[in-house]
Structure formats: structure tokens, C-alpha cells
Write a protein that holds these residues in place. Structure first.
Motif, PDB file in Angstrom:
ATOM      1  N   LYS A 165      -1.605 -21.008  -5.772  1.00 47.68           N
ATOM      2  CA  LYS A 165      -0.257 -21.081  -6.480  1.00 47.68           C
ATOM      3  C   LYS A 165       0.704 -21.228  -5.535  1.00 47.68           C
ATOM      4  CE  LYS A 165       1.396 -17.983 -10.391  1.00 47.68           C
ATOM      5  NZ  LYS A 165       1.420 -18.906 -11.140  1.00 47.68           N
ATOM      6  N   THR A 166       0.776 -20.708  -4.310  1.00 46.50           N
ATOM      7  CA  THR A 166       1.794 -20.782  -3.285  1.00 46.50           C
ATOM      8  C   THR A 166       1.238 -21.237  -1.835  1.00 46.50           C
ATOM      9  OG1 THR A 166       1.494 -18.512  -2.918  1.00 46.50           O
ATOM     10  CG2 THR A 166       3.310 -19.123  -4.105  1.00 46.50           C
ATOM     11  N   LYS A 206      -1.092 -19.891  -0.206  1.00 49.45           N
ATOM     12  CA  LYS A 206      -1.284 -18.834   0.774  1.00 49.45           C
ATOM     13  C   LYS A 206      -2.612 -17.845   0.135  1.00 49.45           C
ATOM     14  CE  LYS A 206       2.960 -17.435   0.856  1.00 49.45           C
ATOM     15  NZ  LYS A 206       3.842 -16.266   1.392  1.00 49.45           N
ATOM     16  N   PHE A 258      -7.865 -11.565 -12.026  1.00 47.41           N
ATOM     17  CA  PHE A 258      -8.042 -10.510 -12.620  1.00 47.41           C
ATOM     18  C   PHE A 258      -7.936 -10.522 -14.212  1.00 47.41           C
ATOM     19  CE2 PHE A 258      -8.516  -5.725 -12.008  1.00 47.41           C
ATOM     20  CZ  PHE A 258      -8.055  -5.271 -13.294  1.00 47.41           C
ATOM     21  N   ASP A 259      -9.114 -10.614 -14.943  1.00 55.91           N
ATOM     22  CA  ASP A 259      -9.193 -10.594 -16.498  1.00 55.91           C
ATOM     23  C   ASP A 259      -8.321 -11.948 -16.741  1.00 55.91           C
ATOM     24  OD1 ASP A 259      -8.671  -7.521 -18.378  1.00 55.91           O
ATOM     25  OD2 ASP A 259     -10.512  -8.554 -17.301  1.00 55.91           O
ATOM     26  N   HIS A 292      -6.062 -13.787 -15.211  1.00 59.98           N
ATOM     27  CA  HIS A 292      -4.758 -14.037 -14.689  1.00 59.98           C
ATOM     28  C   HIS A 292      -4.951 -14.161 -12.927  1.00 59.98           C
ATOM     29  CE1 HIS A 292      -2.243 -12.332 -17.895  1.00 59.98           C
ATOM     30  NE2 HIS A 292      -3.522 -11.762 -18.084  1.00 59.98           N
ATOM     31  N   LEU A 318      -3.206 -13.631  -9.424  1.00 61.10           N
ATOM     32  CA  LEU A 318      -2.006 -12.958  -8.894  1.00 61.10           C
ATOM     33  C   LEU A 318      -2.033 -13.204  -7.162  1.00 61.10           C
ATOM     34  CD1 LEU A 318      -2.704 -10.993 -11.243  1.00 61.10           C
ATOM     35  CD2 LEU A 318      -1.456  -8.923  -9.985  1.00 61.10           C
ATOM     36  N   VAL A 319      -0.771 -13.432  -6.790  1.00 58.60           N
ATOM     37  CA  VAL A 319      -0.686 -13.801  -5.331  1.00 58.60           C
ATOM     38  C   VAL A 319       0.328 -12.577  -4.814  1.00 58.60           C
ATOM     39  CG1 VAL A 319      -0.870 -16.279  -5.714  1.00 58.60           C
ATOM     40  CG2 VAL A 319       1.231 -15.607  -5.808  1.00 58.60           C
ATOM     41  N   GLU A 320       0.364 -12.804  -3.397  1.00 49.80           N
ATOM     42  CA  GLU A 320       1.190 -12.107  -2.529  1.00 49.80           C
ATOM     43  C   GLU A 320       0.487 -10.672  -2.528  1.00 49.80           C
ATOM     44  OE1 GLU A 320       3.804 -12.653  -0.660  1.00 49.80           O
ATOM     45  OE2 GLU A 320       3.492 -14.722  -1.047  1.00 49.80           O
ATOM     46  N   ALA A 329       2.014  -7.345  -3.720  1.00 50.15           N
ATOM     47  CA  ALA A 329       1.925  -7.555  -5.276  1.00 50.15           C
ATOM     48  C   ALA A 329       0.626  -7.191  -5.780  1.00 50.15           C
ATOM     49  CB  ALA A 329       2.372  -8.616  -5.884  1.00 50.15           C
ATOM     50  N   ARG A 337      -0.272  -3.267  -5.152  1.00 51.49           N
ATOM     51  CA  ARG A 337       0.468  -2.422  -6.161  1.00 51.49           C
ATOM     52  C   ARG A 337      -0.237  -2.631  -7.400  1.00 51.49           C
ATOM     53  NH1 ARG A 337       4.834  -4.621  -5.626  1.00 51.49           N
ATOM     54  NH2 ARG A 337       5.616  -3.255  -3.709  1.00 51.49           N
ATOM     55  N   PHE A 338      -0.284  -3.896  -7.998  1.00 53.52           N
ATOM     56  CA  PHE A 338      -1.159  -4.000  -9.372  1.00 53.52           C
ATOM     57  C   PHE A 338      -2.313  -3.273  -9.255  1.00 53.52           C
ATOM     58  CE2 PHE A 338      -2.186  -6.408 -13.195  1.00 53.52           C
ATOM     59  CZ  PHE A 338      -3.476  -6.400 -12.932  1.00 53.52           C
ATOM     60  N   ARG A 355      -2.001   0.501  -9.291  1.00 48.50           N
ATOM     61  CA  ARG A 355      -1.685   0.977 -10.483  1.00 48.50           C
ATOM     62  C   ARG A 355      -2.535   1.316 -11.334  1.00 48.50           C
ATOM     63  NH1 ARG A 355       4.045  -1.027 -12.835  1.00 48.50           N
ATOM     64  NH2 ARG A 355       4.396   0.964 -13.514  1.00 48.50           N
ATOM     65  N   LYS A 356      -3.392   0.231 -11.499  1.00 45.18           N
ATOM     66  CA  LYS A 356      -4.801   0.291 -12.517  1.00 45.18           C
ATOM     67  C   LYS A 356      -5.536   1.334 -12.187  1.00 45.18           C
ATOM     68  CE  LYS A 356      -5.102  -3.880 -15.021  1.00 45.18           C
ATOM     69  NZ  LYS A 356      -4.054  -3.344 -16.070  1.00 45.18           N
ATOM     70  N   LYS A 416       5.453  -2.858   6.273  1.00 43.71           N
ATOM     71  CA  LYS A 416       5.686  -4.314   6.316  1.00 43.71           C
ATOM     72  C   LYS A 416       6.475  -4.779   7.554  1.00 43.71           C
ATOM     73  CE  LYS A 416       5.178  -7.816   2.917  1.00 43.71           C
ATOM     74  NZ  LYS A 416       5.622  -8.434   1.729  1.00 43.71           N
TER      75      LYS A 416
END
Lengths: 206, 235
Positions: free
Chosen positions: B79-80, B82, B88-89, B91, B93-95, B98, B101-102, B105-106, B128
């Protein structure tokens, strides 16, 4: 709800997104703006010696993006589900990298650091614009909502646009050739819930 | 008559086979959708906290590790541009933060309640900044960026340690849980501990002034759910 107090310097800087979230949600809050003279007295009393901090219902929250995310989740600006929340978090982190890449030039230009901005401009402004603006165009294209996230306005739009405004203040041509991003910036500034605040807020270069 | 019977029998079988086939496809789709794949270089780098969360939660995931030679081919497909990225399922996700945290939370590692989540987010952001400061020296030292490593070491390594370790120690002291957040282990402990491992690799005495920090690191590395992973991974 007057048990919400946001404390930052009297600039937009890294604090403005939180103010925008609160104004967008019409939250009654105390917008405490410190001068650089006030700050040394308050600094040792803060958790981490930095601004901004947010007092909310008796809790104190620090770190701008932690504050932004907390408020955005409360006031429906954090995406419609966990996946979108993560997308928005990721975009905000990309923005943080953009800011960090430009900062060495920007800080010398604004007089926060010693140095000759002209020497730093190519590596820190020009190259960063070339790297990050296309990423933003891509996010916008994929979202199809006119904002960074598919479901619409989110806190990521505030962190990005406030920085774009700062860049335009110091270098008016930064978005030339990037019409989609120029239009995006106008779109955010015309969000109905915020028109009044944008028109009346204290302005600042950064 | 025979043909009618055969047709009926064939259609009966078709339905049976058809239904089983449909269920099979749904099951395959479900397994595919639940697929978790983390993609990153073959090292701890900035992605290790994600692996730790997934191992802690005993999630069956694909730990896709690519080489620096493979990366130029993979990069344009991301996507970026990097890494890491997480599938995941269905989807992507990048970064890194992020992603952490995702996942946190799961799997119950994000802190208890919105205030603690904000606290954990803040600690991770402070971490960071710590890493960013040290990277200014470390990337030069490792040859990734031009510059004079010796000149950068004091402001970006030693001074950064003096600035940030006390902040992190404050959080430890306030939490009283032995970890950074009051309710116990969270993803911030993984971002912090992995970075402590990195700076100790650069200078093994760097935490001598901060024995509580050394104890804290030992505590994280002794978490029962992770002992096996910590002992088998390469650092």
C-alpha cells in the motif's frame, strides 16, 4: 461539559486537531492556551513535561495522537469499525513521518533551530513532498469519500490538513500540481460543523 | 422409465454433492478469511511486537519473512511501499503501531477501558520518540545514512537514554503492576522491551544506571505464554 480542558500553546501546531474534534462535536471545553512565559512554571507539574495534555472527566491524557484518538473515538471521528480505525491510525502515522521529515527545514525556517533553511530545503521539504503527497492522493482515491477514510471525515483529516496549512503559510506553492489535495483541503475547511470555528479561530503560522 | 429413474437418482446425487461442495467452499472461504499473515524482514526490527502479540494470543498466523533481496519485488505491491503489513480476515493493514494497536485490541492487550488505552497509546508514542532519537545515531552507525556517528552518539543515544528511560520508569512506578499499564501487560510493553533489547545490543552497560528497567525487561521476557517463543527466536 466543563470538565474537559485542553492545554496547549497559543498556536495550531500539534494541538489543533484536538480542538477541531471538540468543536466538530460541539463539546463545551476550556481551550487553555499558554504563552511561552507561562510554560516553564507549569512544565514540572505535567506528566511528561510536554504539551498538549487533555483533562477529561478527572483523567489526564498526554501525547497528541493519543488525545486525538481518544476524543475521535468518543465523538465518531475514528472510523466505523476496527479496520477503518486501524486505517486512520496508519494514515496519521504516515503524517507523523511526513512531519518529522519536513521538521528540520521547517524548524530552522521558523527560528526554532539554528541553521540555514535553504541548505535543508531540498532534502527535507522537496523530497518529502515528492514522497508523501502521492501517498495522500492514493488514500483519497481509495477512500472515494472525499476524505482519507471510506466512511468520511476522521481525525486523520485534521492532522493532515493542519500541517498542509502550515506548509502553505511558509511556502504558498507546496500544493501546486496537486489539485486533488488542494480540493481536499478546501473540503475539510468547509465541513459545516466547523465553518464557524475555522473562520473565527486564532490563526498561527504553524 | 429407466432413464427417468436414472435422471432422478443423478439429480439426487447432484444435490447431495452440491450441498457438500457449497459447505466445503464456505469452509475454505472462512479459513481463508480468518487467515492472518504478517509480512516483514527476517529480523526483529520494528515489527517484532506484532509477532509477540500473535504468539502471546496463540494465533495461528503466517510469519512471512522476506530478505532484502526479495523486498524490491514486494515493495511496489504494498500500500505505502513499506513493511510491515498485516493481512487479517481479508483486510490489509499498514504502519507498525496501527497494526500493534489493532491486534492488541483484538487479543486483550490494549489496556482496560478507554483511559488506559489512551495511556498505552501515549507510552507507545513516547517510546517511538525515543526510538526516533536513537535512530538518528544508529542509522548512521549502521551505514544506512551518511554522517558522523561519533558526533551523534551523545545527543542521540546517551542523552536520549537519560531523557526517556526516567519517563518510562515513572510509568512503571505509577502502574504498580510490574508492567507499564496498571492492568498489566499491554502492547506498549512489547514496543518498549524490544527497543531495550536493541539498545543493550549496542551497549550492554547502557541500563546499568537503571536496575528497575533491567528487572522489567527480565519480567517481560519471562511471561509464561512467551517463554518458548523468546527462547527459540533469534535476537
Amino acid at each position: 461539559m466543563s470538565d474537559v480542558k485542553f492545554v496547549y500553546f497559543n498556536v495550531r501546531g500539534l494541538g489543533e486537531p484536538a480542538r477541531l474534534i471538540l468543536h466538530h462535536a460541539k463539546v463545551d471545553f476550556k481551550d487553555e492556551r499558554l504563552t511561552h512565559e507561562d510554560w516553564p512554571k507549569l512544565k514540572p507539574k505535567t506528566k511528561t513535561g510536554k504539551l498538549p495534555f487533555l483533562e477529561y472527566d478527572g483523567h489526564t491524557i498526554v501525547e497528541s495522537n493519543a488525545i486525538n484518538r481518544f476524543l475521535a473515538r468518543k465523538y465518531n471521528l475514528a472510523g466505523k469499525d476496527d479496520y477503518e480505525g486501524a486505517l486512520i491510525d496508519g494514515i496519521a502515522d504516515v503524517q507523523k513521518d511526513f512531519y518529522a521529515a519536513v521538521a528540520p527545514w521547517l524548524y530552522t525556517l521558523l527560528g526554532f533551530r539554528q541553521g540555514n533553511p535553504a541548505d535543508l530545503k531540498k532534502e527535507h521539504l522537496d523530497d518529502s513532498l515528492a514522497r508523501f503527497l502521492p501517498m495522500y492522493s492514493n488514500f483519497l482515491k481509495e477512500a472515494k469519500s472525499g476524505f482519507m477514510a471510506p466512511s468520511g471525515l476522521s481525525w486523520a483529516d485534521f492532522v493532515i490538513t493542519e500541517f498542509l496549512i502550515t506548509l502553505l503559510n511558509v511556502e504558498p506553492k507546496v500544493l501546486d500540481g496537486h489539485d486533488d489535495i488542494k480540493q481536499y483541503l478546501e473540503r475539510v475547511k468547509n465541513v459545516p460543523q466547523l465553518k464557524e470555528y475555522y473562520a473565527s479561530r486564532p490563526d498561527s503560522k504553524n | 422409465m429407466y432413464h427417468k429413474k436414472r435422471r432422478k437418482a443423478r439429480s439426487k446425487n447432484k444435490n447431495k454433492g452440491g450441498r457438500a461442495k457449497k459447505e466445503n467452499i464456505c469452509l475454505k472461504k472462512k479459513i481463508w478469511l480468518q487467515k492472518v499473515k504478517l509480512a516483514y524482514f527476517d529480523g526483529r526490527g520494528i515489527a517484532e511486537p506484532a509477532r509477540l502479540i500473535l504468539h502471546f494470543a496463540k494465533v495461528d498466523f503466517e510469519d512471512f519473512r522476506f530478505t532484502h533481496e526479495q523486498w524490491p519485488e514486494i515493495k511496489p505491491k504494498t500500500k505505502t511501499g513499506k513493511a510491515p503489513y498485516l493481512e487479517f480476515d481479508g483486510h490489509t493493514l499498514v504502519e507498525s503501531y496501527a497494526i500493534f494497536r489493532f491486534l492488541a485490541r483484538k487479543y486483550g492487550l490494549a489496556g482496560k477501558g478507554e483511559y488506559e488505552e489512551a495511556l498505552v497509546d501515549a507510552i507507545a508514542d513516547i517510546q517511538k520518540d525515543f526510538r526516533t532519537s536513537v535512530s538518528t545515531w544508529l542509522y548512521v552507525k549502521m551505514g544506512y545514512r551518511p554522517g558522523n556517528a561519533d558526533e551523534l552518539k551523545k545527543p542521540h543515544f546517551y542523552d536520549a537514554v537519560e531523557t526517556y528511560i526516567p519517563l518510562l520508569l515513572n510509568y512503571l512506578k505509577e502502574s504498580k503492576s510490574g508492567f507499564l499499564a496498571p492492568s498489566g501487560l499491554t502492547w506498549a510493553d512489547f514496543t518498549v522491551s524490544e527497543f531495550l533489547i536493541t539498545i543493550l545490543q549496542e551497549e550492554s552497560t547502557i541500563l546499568d544506571k537503571y536496575p528497575e528497567m533491567k528487572e522489567y525487561l527480565k519480567r517481560v521476557k519471562s511471561i509464561p505464554e512467551l517463554k518458548e517463543y523468546y527462547s527459540s527466536r533469534k535476537e
